[in-house]
Write an enzyme that holds these catalytic residues in place. Sequence first.
Site, PDB file in Angstrom:
ATOM      1  CG  HIS A 117      -0.568  -9.033  -5.115  1.00 28.15           C
ATOM      2  ND1 HIS A 117       0.428  -8.751  -3.462  1.00 28.15           N
ATOM      3  CD2 HIS A 117      -1.316 -10.035  -5.028  1.00 28.15           C
ATOM      4  CE1 HIS A 117      -0.482  -9.703  -2.899  1.00 28.15           C
ATOM      5  NE2 HIS A 117      -0.856 -10.510  -3.643  1.00 28.15           N
ATOM      6  CD  GLU A 118      -3.510 -12.366  -7.463  1.00 28.50           C
ATOM      7  OE1 GLU A 118      -3.072 -13.447  -7.528  1.00 28.50           O
ATOM      8  OE2 GLU A 118      -3.368 -12.051  -6.652  1.00 28.50           O
ATOM      9  CG  HIS A 121       0.623 -14.810  -4.576  1.00 24.34           C
ATOM     10  ND1 HIS A 121       1.309 -14.793  -3.380  1.00 24.34           N
ATOM     11  CD2 HIS A 121      -0.612 -13.761  -4.763  1.00 24.34           C
ATOM     12  CE1 HIS A 121      -0.101 -14.282  -2.743  1.00 24.34           C
ATOM     13  NE2 HIS A 121      -0.434 -13.323  -3.577  1.00 24.34           N
ATOM     14  CG  HIS A 127      -1.101 -11.907   1.299  1.00 27.10           C
ATOM     15  ND1 HIS A 127      -2.245 -13.053   1.235  1.00 27.10           N
ATOM     16  CD2 HIS A 127      -0.640 -11.854  -0.700  1.00 27.10           C
ATOM     17  CE1 HIS A 127      -2.682 -12.586  -0.136  1.00 27.10           C
ATOM     18  NE2 HIS A 127      -2.038 -12.330  -0.710  1.00 27.10           N
TER      19      HIS A 127
END
Length: 162
Positions: A117-118, A121, A127
């Site tokens: 997930h990170e 980014h 998101h």
Amino acid sequence: MVSIISPASAYTYNGRYWHSGFAQVDKDSSIPSSWSNSLTQAMSAWNNAGANFFFYQIGCENKLYYTSLGSSGPLATTTETYSGTSMTKCIVRFNSDKSWSTTGASGYFDVQSAATHEFGHWLSLGHSSNTEATMYSTMSTGETKKRSLHSDDIAGICYIYP
């Protein structure tokens, strides 16, 4: 003629990207050594998404840290540095006040899912509104489905890095 995938409705993109098509990643000594394979697998998920982008593990200023963000704080945070539309640096801080596992154990947050997930980014993905997507804003203890990219995540990276 180059075909560009149009953005899906669920992911969000902030307009910045790594102009080089790659990002170097380094682990601070605070990162538990037992996390190495999980972090490598998280990068591989994005490296294998079919986009024109690659994560490299090498000593650099783009770092991963394991530090206190408070018991009621987030699981992890990503801080981006950029100039115009160009990403220049990213820092991830994993919250050492949370319980972590590399096996998906019940009652613990999954390192690989959070790292995947990170790293999304780092790619400038925000998101997603799709609860099944890796880039959805929350995850539960024991949850490992965010280790693998959802079609929405793949559409996002392929849009940014065709």
